[in-house]
Write a protein that holds these residues in place. Structure first.
Motif, PDB file in Angstrom:
ATOM      1  N   ALA A 137      -3.091  -4.629 -10.318  1.00 49.85           N
ATOM      2  CA  ALA A 137      -2.032  -3.823  -9.689  1.00 49.85           C
ATOM      3  C   ALA A 137      -1.224  -3.076 -10.739  1.00 49.85           C
ATOM      4  CB  ALA A 137      -1.128  -4.724  -8.855  1.00 49.85           C
ATOM      5  N   LYS A 138      -0.890  -3.737 -11.845  1.00 50.73           N
ATOM      6  CA  LYS A 138      -0.101  -3.074 -12.889  1.00 50.73           C
ATOM      7  C   LYS A 138      -0.905  -1.945 -13.536  1.00 50.73           C
ATOM      8  CE  LYS A 138       3.402  -3.863 -13.848  1.00 50.73           C
ATOM      9  NZ  LYS A 138       4.699  -3.223 -13.458  1.00 50.73           N
ATOM     10  N   ARG A 139      -2.181  -2.172 -13.756  1.00 49.06           N
ATOM     11  CA  ARG A 139      -3.012  -1.094 -14.312  1.00 49.06           C
ATOM     12  C   ARG A 139      -3.092   0.097 -13.353  1.00 49.06           C
ATOM     13  NH1 ARG A 139      -7.813  -4.819 -17.039  1.00 49.06           N
ATOM     14  NH2 ARG A 139      -6.860  -4.926 -19.140  1.00 49.06           N
ATOM     15  N   ALA A 140      -3.146  -0.172 -12.047  1.00 47.49           N
ATOM     16  CA  ALA A 140      -3.176   0.919 -11.066  1.00 47.49           C
ATOM     17  C   ALA A 140      -1.873   1.710 -11.116  1.00 47.49           C
ATOM     18  CB  ALA A 140      -3.401   0.362  -9.662  1.00 47.49           C
ATOM     19  N   THR A 141      -0.745   1.018 -11.277  1.00 45.53           N
ATOM     20  CA  THR A 141       0.545   1.715 -11.373  1.00 45.53           C
ATOM     21  C   THR A 141       0.586   2.586 -12.616  1.00 45.53           C
ATOM     22  OG1 THR A 141       1.681  -0.069 -10.195  1.00 45.53           O
ATOM     23  CG2 THR A 141       3.038   1.389 -11.544  1.00 45.53           C
ATOM     24  N   ILE A 142       0.083   2.061 -13.726  1.00 47.64           N
ATOM     25  CA  ILE A 142       0.048   2.830 -14.975  1.00 47.64           C
ATOM     26  C   ILE A 142      -0.842   4.067 -14.810  1.00 47.64           C
ATOM     27  CG2 ILE A 142      -0.721   2.783 -17.381  1.00 47.64           C
ATOM     28  CD1 ILE A 142       0.173  -0.153 -17.460  1.00 47.64           C
ATOM     29  N   ALA A 143      -1.990   3.886 -14.145  1.00 49.19           N
ATOM     30  CA  ALA A 143      -2.905   5.013 -13.941  1.00 49.19           C
ATOM     31  C   ALA A 143      -2.253   6.102 -13.098  1.00 49.19           C
ATOM     32  CB  ALA A 143      -4.195   4.530 -13.280  1.00 49.19           C
ATOM     33  N   LYS A 144      -1.418   5.709 -12.114  1.00 50.34           N
ATOM     34  CA  LYS A 144      -0.768   6.692 -11.253  1.00 50.34           C
ATOM     35  C   LYS A 144       0.293   7.492 -12.000  1.00 50.34           C
ATOM     36  CE  LYS A 144      -1.587   4.334  -6.858  1.00 50.34           C
ATOM     37  NZ  LYS A 144      -0.982   3.661  -5.680  1.00 50.34           N
ATOM     38  N   LYS A 145       0.704   7.011 -13.160  1.00 46.77           N
ATOM     39  CA  LYS A 145       1.684   7.760 -13.955  1.00 46.77           C
ATOM     40  C   LYS A 145       1.015   8.815 -14.833  1.00 46.77           C
ATOM     41  CE  LYS A 145       5.458   4.537 -13.690  1.00 46.77           C
ATOM     42  NZ  LYS A 145       6.578   3.869 -14.385  1.00 46.77           N
TER      43      LYS A 145
END
Length: 324
Positions: free
Chosen positions: A113-121
């Motif tokens: 989930a944290k990697r997905a949030t980083i990718a969305k940035k």
């Protein structure tokens, strides 16, 4: 007077309408998660490909959180491996192992989930196209869903327009259309109908039609006003006259028919029923026959039975204003 003869021609009838150009894909690129703009990696007006990074939102805190989540995951993996070896020797219970395995699964989910949030940035172009003018600056704080830059696919483009419901039986998918726009006077853009709306607008009783136009050089842009001609099947044997030969009046249209009597050329006003117009000529539905000779210019002062002399050396333009 100048003269013209009624000619039988083959016409391609057209349904005239006005519409607007629409991008096949056109959006304002927006961010899914809020944050501060750290980098802008595009210039306004440039072409981009799908996946190209447009802006980078600050993700320093998320990267630090990710390190902590990775450490928790690694610890959970060590615990699971230890309990797995102990379980084989019956030195621990199945419930302790299951609890450790669940903690590992939760830790891995948190990392994902944290990697997905980083990718969305890292805001990227969702499809290839042409960028517009950017709407953000370096250091801007962007709430989720903030418009960043317009992005449009320009080849091909759509043209959307409306036709009266009575024309429904005359149009179908694949039918050719010709489009003109004010930016390129005299130039025609050809395409074909790609879709018809599933229903008729109840307020206007018009049917929405969409045509697709090739646009390899990107000359057509979404939002342009367009004049659209839907081409119908050719009609043969259409009787036509130059527009200038016809006198249009509220009580009806008429022409001066030239007839030879006793070696003299005399004119006689003849009422006619007109149809469509095309390329400076008007369809004659009734009142004349193929080959009839009429006055094409100089009919302002004519009266029935008047003798005339033909001089076809000078002719007015097809769209010249008509006399009373």
């Amino acid at each position: 007077v100048a003269s013209a003869r009624v000619e039988a021609q083959t016409w391609a009838p057209r349904l005239a309408a006005v519409g607007s150009l629409v991008a096949v894909q056109g959006i304002d690129v927006a961010n899914e998660v809020p944050g501060l703009v750290r980098e802008i990696k595009f210039d306004s007006g440039l072409a981009v490909k799908a996946g190209d990074v447009l802006i980078q939102i600050d993700d320093a805190v998320d990267q630090a959180d990710l390190l902590g989540l990775l450490a928790q995951r690694d610890l959970a993996q060590i615990k699971v491996r230890r309990l797995q070896s102990l379980l084989k020797d019956r030195s621990t219970s199945q419930s302790d192992f299951d609890e450790a395995k669940a903690q590992l699964d939760g830790a891995e989910a948190a990392v994902t989930a944290k990697r997905a949030t980083i990718a969305k940035k890292r805001v990227v172009a969702p499809f290839s196209g042409l960028l517009g003018i950017r709407k953000v600056d370096l250091g801007d704080y962007l709430p989720a869903g903030s418009p960043i830059v317009p992005l449009n696919t320009l080849d091909p483009v759509y043209v959307d327009y409306m036709l009266p419901e009575r024309e429904l039986t005359k149009i179908s998918v694949g039918q050719p259309v010709v489009v003109t726009v004010a930016a390129y006077p005299g130039r025609e853009f050809k395409g074909r109908i790609s879709a018809l709306d599933s229903g008729v607008d109840v307020k206007t009783r018009n049917l929405r039609v969409r045509a697709t136009l090739p646009n390899p050089d990107g000359t057509l842009r979404p939002g342009m006003f367009a004049e659209v001609a839907t081409l119908l099947p050719d009609r043969g044997g259409v009787l036509t006259l130059p527009r200038t030969a016809i006198t249009f009046a509220p009580y009806g249209s008429s022409v001066f028919l030239i007839e030879e009597k006793e070696g003299q050329l005399l004119v006689q006003r003849r009422p006619v029923t007109t149809g469509g117009a095309q390329d400076g000529r008007v369809e004659i539905v009734s009142g004349l026959a193929d080959g009839d000779r009429v006055v094409a210019a100089g009919q302002v002062k004519l009266r029935n039975g008047q003798q005339v002399k033909i001089d076809d050396s000078v002719r007015p333009a097809p769209d010249a204003p008509l006399g009373p």
